[in-house]
Write an enzyme that holds these catalytic residues in place. Structure first.
Site, mmCIF file in Angstrom:
data_model
loop_
_atom_site.group_PDB
_atom_site.id
_atom_site.type_symbol
_atom_site.label_atom_id
_atom_site.label_comp_id
_atom_site.label_asym_id
_atom_site.label_seq_id
_atom_site.Cartn_x
_atom_site.Cartn_y
_atom_site.Cartn_z
ATOM 1 N N ARG A 26 0.828 -1.216 0.000
ATOM 2 C CA ARG A 26 0.000 0.000 0.000
ATOM 3 C C ARG A 26 0.856 1.257 0.000
ATOM 4 O O ARG A 26 0.519 2.269 -0.595
ATOM 5 C CB ARG A 26 -0.981 -0.043 1.148
ATOM 6 C CG ARG A 26 -2.062 -1.072 0.824
ATOM 7 C CD ARG A 26 -2.925 -1.389 1.970
ATOM 8 N NE ARG A 26 -3.650 -0.211 2.413
ATOM 9 C CZ ARG A 26 -4.437 -0.194 3.475
ATOM 10 N NH1 ARG A 26 -4.566 -1.307 4.182
ATOM 11 N NH2 ARG A 26 -5.071 0.894 3.848
ATOM 12 N N ALA A 62 -12.170 0.546 7.389
ATOM 13 C CA ALA A 62 -10.903 1.273 7.258
ATOM 14 C C ALA A 62 -9.913 0.758 8.281
ATOM 15 O O ALA A 62 -10.276 0.468 9.418
ATOM 16 C CB ALA A 62 -11.137 2.758 7.481
ATOM 17 N N ASP A 63 -8.657 0.636 7.868
ATOM 18 C CA ASP A 63 -7.625 0.277 8.839
ATOM 19 C C ASP A 63 -6.754 1.500 9.125
ATOM 20 O O ASP A 63 -7.034 2.592 8.621
ATOM 21 C CB ASP A 63 -6.809 -0.914 8.330
ATOM 22 C CG ASP A 63 -6.075 -0.622 7.032
ATOM 23 O OD1 ASP A 63 -5.755 -1.585 6.325
ATOM 24 O OD2 ASP A 63 -5.830 0.572 6.727
ATOM 25 N N SER A 64 -5.682 1.287 9.870
ATOM 26 C CA SER A 64 -4.889 2.456 10.297
ATOM 27 C C SER A 64 -4.271 3.171 9.097
ATOM 28 O O SER A 64 -4.170 4.401 9.087
ATOM 29 C CB SER A 64 -3.811 2.052 11.295
ATOM 30 O OG SER A 64 -3.070 0.964 10.801
ATOM 31 N N ASP A 116 -5.541 3.442 6.140
ATOM 32 C CA ASP A 116 -6.609 4.227 5.512
ATOM 33 C C ASP A 116 -6.807 5.539 6.261
ATOM 34 O O ASP A 116 -6.979 6.598 5.649
ATOM 35 C CB ASP A 116 -7.936 3.454 5.532
ATOM 36 C CG ASP A 116 -7.921 2.238 4.631
ATOM 37 O OD1 ASP A 116 -8.406 1.172 5.084
ATOM 38 O OD2 ASP A 116 -7.447 2.347 3.488
#
Lengths: 325, 80
Positions: free
Chosen positions: A257, B37-39, B41
């Site tokens: 990411r 959502a994760d961290s 995001d």
């Protein structure tokens, strides 16, 4: 005088540990790890140390070019998991391959280590008869807290490297940029070694303390997605090129990411950002050469391609090398 | 900026960053649980809002809903 890369090689441990394997022991899941990092599996050393992996890389580099070990001028190993404080891992490799004319030392610059090592190596290539090995190698599994799911899932072991030859060609090595943000040195650390007060009167006490990996999440994320792309673009422009002219961005394989976000910030197609972290995790100093070797061996990087190698990590450091392969 | 303007901005950024329909981003929406959502995001959302609003955002763990984000930004802008 510049350098050209005349061979690439890698050596990773045989043992594969998948996300599902980790999920049996840690409160995590394949879905959690893969969605957050892109990692599916990683190689974990069983008995090998960094010098063992690096030695195999060195042997392969010699074989590829049918070079005698005695012709090697220098061996530089970039690592944050050396076998010893002393001797340097590179010295052990030198002994193992009997490169009797080579001087050897390690570079410690975390995930930027390979790019920093290339910079140093450049100075030793003063003729076309000069050959220097630059190898990134790690056994991070041996310094991880395997009960900490937030860090244990991220890393893997491996080694990879290149054989450099001096060249008069003006367009082989095109530029570099090395950056250190030392005031943020405490934001990404692993293994504080020497601490406390020396008690010389109680010689049986040890003063070595090992701390495991820790990182300030958002700060490091911002560093990777904001500071790094700015430095990368500046390095490319300073070399006289535009980002559009770059064929391959070989980015430190920390997290899929992060790399996707980097590509977005640089406004470049993701197809220019190869990734193999899904199979190896974050291998720190081995990360970039491991990717480079795979891209070369599988024919995706061809002679003449414009490549940007970009490492970033503990230090905080950023290392960028621009080459025409 | 008014609360309504901040809310519009936050909704747009969250919808874009998390790749969700903007109708799902309502004030009481729990960003982590309802929008998955994760961290990373959350970092991205905050970074985009920082860039767009030209303000430093350093929220703590109390940011749970969209409204929390809006209130935090309103306070931060007022303190500027």
């Amino acid at each position: 005088m510049a350098f050209k890369m005349i061979a690439t090689a890698q050596q990773v441990p045989q043992q594969i540990v998948t996300n599902d394997d980790l999920a049996k022991r840690l409160e995590t899941s394949n879905e959690w790890i893969e969605s957050r990092t892109g990692i599916k599996e990683r190689r974990i050393a069983q008995t090998e140390n960094t010098s063992d992996l690096c030695t195999q890389v060195a042997r392969q580099l010699l074989n590829q070019q049918q070079l005698a070990a005695s012709q090697v001028k220098a061996i530089i190993v970039a690592t944050m998991t050396p076998d010893y404080y002393t001797p340097a891992t590179a010295a052990i490799v030198q002994g193992n391959i009997e490169a009797v004319n080579a001087f050897a030392f390690d570079i410690s610059a975390a995930c930027s280590g390979f790019t920093y090592a290339l910079s140093v190596a450049k100075g030793y290539l003063q003729s076309e008869d000069d050959y220097v090995m630059v190898i990134g190698g790690e056994v991070i599994s041996k310094v991880l807290d395997w009960s900490d799911r937030s860090s244990a899932v991220l890393f893997g072991d491996g080694a990879a490297g290149v054989l450099l030859q001096g060249t008069l060609a003006a367009d082989a090595w095109l530029g570099e940029r090395l950056v250190t943000l030392g005031q943020q040195n405490d934001q990404l650390t692993s293994g504080q070694l020497v601490t406390g007060q020396t008690n010389w009167q109680a010689p049986t006490q040890t003063h070595l303390a090992i701390d495991f990996f820790q990182m300030s999440g958002r700060l490091i994320y911002n560093f990777a997605t904001r500071t790094v792309p700015v430095e990368l673009e500046q390095a490319v422009l300073a070399a006289g090129y535009s980002l559009d002219q770059v064929d391959h961005f070989l980015i430190h394989q920390a997290n899929a990411r992060l790399i996707t976000q980097l590509a977005k910030r640089l406004k470049q197609p993701l197809s220019k950002f190869p990734m193999n972290l899904q199979h190896y995790g974050n291998t720190s100093a081995a990360s970039i050469p491991l990717l480079l070797d795979e891209e070369v061996q599988q024919g995706r990087i061809k002679t003449g391609d414009l490549c940007v190698l970009c490492g970033f990590g503990g230090g905080l450091t950023i290392g960028i090398q621009i080459i025409r392969y | 900026m008014t609360q309504a303007e901040i809310l519009n901005k936050v909704q747009a950024v969250i919808a874009e960053q998390l790749d969700v329909e903007i109708e799902k981003v309502t004030p009481p929406t729990n960003i982590r649980e309802e929008l998955d959502a994760d961290s990373l995001d959350i970092f991205e959302v905050m970074n985009q809002l920082e860039d767009d609003l030209e303000v430093k955002l350093d929220p703590d763990e109390s940011i749970v809903t969209v409204q929390n984000v809006v209130d935090y930004i309103e306070q931060t802008l007022a303190a500027k």
